[in-house]
Design an enzyme around this catalytic site. Structure first.
Site, PDB file in Angstrom:
ATOM      1  CE1 TYR A   1      21.047 -19.890  26.117  1.00 21.78           C
ATOM      2  CE2 TYR A   1      22.572 -21.216  27.107  1.00 21.78           C
ATOM      3  CZ  TYR A   1      22.258 -20.242  26.411  1.00 21.78           C
ATOM      4  OH  TYR A   1      23.243 -19.433  25.939  1.00 21.78           O
TER       5      TYR A   1
ATOM      6  CG  HIS B   1      22.284 -14.041  27.705  1.00 25.29           C
ATOM      7  ND1 HIS B   1      21.645 -14.963  28.163  1.00 25.29           N
ATOM      8  CD2 HIS B   1      22.979 -14.311  26.699  1.00 25.29           C
ATOM      9  CE1 HIS B   1      21.672 -15.841  27.291  1.00 25.29           C
ATOM     10  NE2 HIS B   1      22.370 -15.542  26.188  1.00 25.29           N
TER      11      HIS B   1
END
Length: 415
Positions: A131, A189
């Site tokens: 991010y 992830h």
């Protein structure tokens, strides 16, 4: 005698409002105790309203109205947290509503929005190395003045950190960037592992909207990442005509808990089959969580049921769904908007409430202060409204709005 107004039988709206507001800040058990101990609440039995003296009927009915409001607040409450497996049979509490920190494009919003979220009452931040907002999140935590132990922080490693030797490196980079000593939850992830440019490249790697693949330490052939099949889940590798196992990477993640750098570990975007691969290797440090896209268009029924059977928490990214190919969005769906209006809620608030009521943890994100606050204020929905939202499911997984299957050339989300 009312301790607020010194009246024998206080029925003032002001006094009862004070009780309502005080109750809202407490847990369900504390609310019940507050009502029992409150001096100005009439000590009346279930049928007492029919037997009161005529001269006091009007006064007592007024008081009854506000007690009903408090009672409704109790019955409409949803859990503030859920137990999350940690290690060696122990559990920690994960707040039932999280604040998401992903957004496409520039990241200038991150610090102010996270700080606003913390000030509004959020105690659960969902982050990821990819991010590119770790520094902003860490700064917001420090500026909030909230003790670190009161904030639940999740983060994740991107696939090119998925080799067993690099899992710990990514965690170290996250902690350094955030200025933290540990994570509450560390996730893989994706169920796929890519080849990095080199160990040295990963040590220098940085993420964010202004970074290149080289900056991130990634290796691509054409427009697809180079997959390290040996460490992908067995399911993905087999479907691709390869051999692989995610277990070595999973064991490296477990070491992060043993070293005290994470309290719990889990996965993200794994199918039921892919989680099953890890369960035989999860005795002392279990699979605590699976984070998946989840909303009424894609309710993930099989995954949610499987997770409950195995004590795994499901956290939900994109709880409001993304935009479909035809431009439609869940937030503007006529049925969803109508249900929100009928419940006196914002649409996001309704969808977050639906998620918590199912025993899952929504991770809504917003940069608007009012939306940040309302998304946290989850409330119990009626069975009828819950079924109406359940009925919005789009068959065969067509409600999914985030899918890198084609972009990466790997079979994701399959059993």
């Amino acid at each position: 005698m009312c301790r607020h107004t010194n009246k024998t039988h206080c029925c003032s709206k002001e006094c009862c409002n004070r009780l309502v507001n005080k109750a809202k800040r407490k847990t369900i058990a504390e609310k019940e105790l507050l009502l029992k101990q409150n001096d100005c609440r009439p000590k009346l039995g279930p049928q007492a309203w029919e037997r009161v003296d005529a001269a006091r009927t009007k006064e007592l009915k007024k008081h009854r109205k506000w007690i009903i409001i408090i009672s409704r607040d109790l019955t409409m409450s949803l859990p503030k947290s859920f137990p999350l497996k940690s290690s060696n049979g122990k559990s920690i509490q994960i707040p039932s509503v999280g604040f998401g920190t992903w957004a496409s494009g520039e990241t200038s919003w991150a610090k102010d929005s996270v700080l606003q979220a913390l000030q509004a009452g959020y105690r659960h931040l969902d982050c990821a190395w990819m991010y590119g907002v770790d520094e902003a999140v860490g700064q917001a935590i420090r500026e909030s003045g909230i003790p670190r132990e009161e904030i639940f922080v999740t983060s994740k490693f991107w696939p090119h950190f998925g080799h067993p030797d690099n899992v710990g490196l990514c965690l170290d980079k996250i902690l350094e960037n955030m200025g933290l000593e540990y994570l509450d939850l560390y996730l893989a992830h994706w169920p796929v592992v890519w080849k990095p440019a080199s160990r040295q490249a990963l040590e220098k790697a940085r993420s964010g909207p202004d970074t290149t693949r080289e900056d991130k330490g990634q290796v691509y052939e054409g427009e697809k990442p180079v997959v390290e099949w040996e460490f992908c889940t067995e399911n993905i590798a087999t479907k691709s005509g390869k051999q692989g196992s995610f277990v070595p990477t999973w064991k490296a993640m477990q070491e992060c808990v043993r070293k005290g750098k994470a309290k719990a570990v889990g996965v993200s975007n794994f199918s039921v089959t892919e989680i099953k691969e890890l369960l035989p290797h999860s005795e002392d440090v279990p699979v605590a969580c699976n984070q998946v896209e989840c909303h009424p268009w894609l309710p993930q029924r099989e995954m949610v049921e499987f997770a409950k059977q195995h004590g795994i928490i499901v956290t939900c990214y994109s709880p409001f769904a993304g935009q479909k190919a035809d431009g439609s969005t869940l937030l503007k769906d006529e049925k969803v908007v109508a249900l929100a209006e009928n419940n006196g809620m914002d649409v996001g608030q309704l969808l977050q409430s639906w998620a918590v009521q199912r025993g899952t943890v929504p991770l809504g994100k917003s940069a608007a202060p009012k939306r940040i606050e309302s998304n946290l204020d989850v409330r119990k929905l009626s069975d009828e409204d819950t079924k109406a939202l359940d009925g919005l499911e789009i068959a065969n997984g067509e409600g999914r709005t985030i899918d890198f299957t084609e972009a990466w050339g790997v079979p994701l989300f399959q059993n």
